[in-house]
Design an enzyme around this catalytic site. Structure first.
Site, PDB file in Angstrom:
ATOM      1  NE  ARG A  43     -17.890  16.787  20.990  1.00 25.45           N
ATOM      2  CZ  ARG A  43     -18.812  17.678  21.326  1.00 25.45           C
ATOM      3  NH1 ARG A  43     -19.708  18.056  20.449  1.00 25.45           N
ATOM      4  NH2 ARG A  43     -18.840  18.163  22.536  1.00 25.45           N
ATOM      5  CE  LYS A  55      -0.488   2.713  12.835  1.00 26.88           C
ATOM      6  NZ  LYS A  55       0.839   2.102  12.965  1.00 26.88           N
ATOM      7  CD  GLU A 105       7.785   2.875   5.640  1.00 27.00           C
ATOM      8  OE1 GLU A 105       7.458   1.678   5.769  1.00 27.00           O
ATOM      9  OE2 GLU A 105       8.110   3.590   6.611  1.00 27.00           O
ATOM     10  CE  LYS A 158      -0.294   1.509   6.110  1.00 32.65           C
ATOM     11  NZ  LYS A 158       0.320   2.696   6.613  1.00 32.65           N
ATOM     12  CD  GLU A 168       0.319  -0.866  14.949  1.00 36.14           C
ATOM     13  OE1 GLU A 168       0.261  -0.165  13.927  1.00 36.14           O
ATOM     14  OE2 GLU A 168       1.159  -0.739  15.833  1.00 36.14           O
ATOM     15  NE  ARG A 190      -1.992   0.167  10.533  1.00 36.92           N
ATOM     16  CZ  ARG A 190      -2.733   1.211  10.216  1.00 36.92           C
ATOM     17  NH1 ARG A 190      -4.026   1.181  10.432  1.00 36.92           N
ATOM     18  NH2 ARG A 190      -2.189   2.294   9.696  1.00 36.92           N
ATOM     19  CG  ASN A 214       4.889  -0.972  13.319  1.00 38.39           C
ATOM     20  OD1 ASN A 214       5.039   0.188  12.986  1.00 38.39           O
ATOM     21  ND2 ASN A 214       3.746  -1.444  13.775  1.00 38.39           N
ATOM     22  CG  HIS A 250       8.778   1.241  11.294  1.00 40.05           C
ATOM     23  ND1 HIS A 250       8.997   0.514  10.152  1.00 40.05           N
ATOM     24  CD2 HIS A 250       8.220   2.422  10.892  1.00 40.05           C
ATOM     25  CE1 HIS A 250       8.566   1.224   9.105  1.00 40.05           C
ATOM     26  NE2 HIS A 250       8.100   2.378   9.530  1.00 40.05           N
ATOM     27  CG  HIS A 281       9.558   5.038  14.815  1.00 43.73           C
ATOM     28  ND1 HIS A 281       8.265   4.635  14.971  1.00 43.73           N
ATOM     29  CD2 HIS A 281       9.494   6.268  14.280  1.00 43.73           C
ATOM     30  CE1 HIS A 281       7.461   5.585  14.538  1.00 43.73           C
ATOM     31  NE2 HIS A 281       8.183   6.575  14.113  1.00 43.73           N
ATOM     32  CG  HIS A 334       9.857   7.459   8.288  1.00 46.11           C
ATOM     33  ND1 HIS A 334       9.751   7.173   9.628  1.00 46.11           N
ATOM     34  CD2 HIS A 334       9.222   6.454   7.629  1.00 46.11           C
ATOM     35  CE1 HIS A 334       9.057   6.053   9.777  1.00 46.11           C
ATOM     36  NE2 HIS A 334       8.727   5.595   8.587  1.00 46.11           N
TER      37      HIS A 334
END
Ligand code: GLY
Length: 353
Positions: A110, A132, A174, A211, A221, A225, A229, A232, A236, A252
């Protein structure tokens, strides 16, 4: 529970900082997650900070190992060592190690504490910041995961010397994105030089601050946020398609650079980005990144992949587009026709170079 204050340290002495952080956390045991590259090139920089009984977990490098099978390997390694809840995991590597190591730490018994030591530019300015965590699943990137902040992020540009140029350039995408969405002065600064002439001691902390400012305001998000993206929605989808179908997958940042060009073109069409600013963003991206022409036979598959984007709602493709350099809007709906147009225009632009 998401911590709102991030402990991010920039240092030329990663071992000393790690030692200090571990002293503060008083772990029962320390595990270090590496891949074959970071074991060879980065571990020597921090080894002296590790307790002699640390658990070294090595996984294979690369996005194609960012999956549940590798998580099982990591959980088993921890279990076999009777790693308890007071243990701390140190993730030493790029985005895959950080995302997956964090995910494994956050779910093991956990949740145990973890420290990220990002070793790629991409992980330093983006993946390791903002909590993330996750893995790819069923052909979709970062499909399974959660938000949870590491206890500390230790960033050292020393690790950049261990990277090949292609990796550094990928991370630079980025950096450019952060400047385009929220800091026109920073875009002016970085665009004086190509990627390989940047002063990383200044650029990395600046990019991280951009960021972090966004993430602090919107950790999960819900709104702001989503601006991170930019590039992306299409990028993506391109990355995922090439990962699943091409012999030589794109990194990426390479895919995101392609996506940023397509989405800059859409920004002029839909969000009032001036032709001058569009041109200056696109020229800079074209000068810095190896851009692939996208074969028409891939268009439908790539557009279908945009539907899976986590920012979408009610089956609508929602993207972030630029209003100006340094200012953007999110939740802008894109139709299939607009996506098709953008990818086609992207091909036209890069062919005209
Ligand atoms: N890479 C985008 C984000 O962290 O939100």
């Amino acid at each position: 529970m998401n911590k709102s204050i991030h402990d991010i340290i920039f240092t030329d002495k990663p071992a000393s900082v790690l030692e200090e952080k571990l002293l503060g956390l008083q772990p029962s045991r320390v595990a270090v997650l590496v891949d074959e590259n970071t074991k060879k090139h980065c571990l020597p920089f921090i080894e002296k900070a590790l307790p002699h009984d640390h658990v070294l977990i090595e996984i294979e490098s690369g996005e194609r190992h960012k999956n549940l099978n590798t998580c099982i390997e990591i959980w088993k390694a921890l279990t076999n060592q009777a790693f308890d809840r007071k243990g701390v995991m140190v993730n030493l590597g790029g985005g895959v190690i950080g995302d997956m190591g964090g995910f494994c730490a956050a779910t093991y018994k956990r949740g145990i504490r973890f420290i990220n030591m990002p070793t790629t530019l991409l992980a330093q300015v983006d993946a390791s910041i903002g909590g993330k965590l996750g893995i790819d699943f069923d052909g979709f990137k970062n499909h399974i995961g959660m938000f949870r902040e590491p206890d500390s992020v230790i960033i050292s540009t020393i690790f950049m010397d261990t990277l090949i140029d292609r990796e550094i350039r990928s991370g630079f995408a980025e950096v450019v994105k952060h400047a385009l969405i929220s800091d026109s002065m920073h875009f002016e600064d970085i665009s004086r030089n190509l990627w390989h002439k940047q002063n990383w001691h200044e650029v990395v902390p600046h990019s991280v601050t951009i960021k972090e400012n966004v993430v602090i305001q919107d950790p999960q998000e819900q709104g702001l946020r989503k601006t991170l993206n930019f590039g992306h929605t299409i990028g993506h989808a391109i990355e995922t398609h090439y990962l699943n179908h091409a012999d030589n997958p794109l990194l990426h940042g390479e895919a995101i650079a392609m996506g940023m060009i397509a989405e800059t073109l859409l920004s002029s069409k839909k969000c009032g980005l001036s032709q001058d600013e569009s041109q200056s963003a696109i020229s800079y991206l074209m000068d810095n990144f190896p851009l692939e022409r996208i074969p028409e036979k891939f268009f439908d598959a790539i557009i279908n992949l945009t539907i899976q984007d986590k920012k979408n709602r009610n089956g609508k493709v929602l993207s972030t587009l630029l209003q100006k350099i340094g200012q953007c809007a999110f939740d802008i709906e894109l139709s299939k026709e607009e996506l098709y147009w953008a990818i086609n225009e992207y091909n036209r632009k890069i062919s005209a170079k």
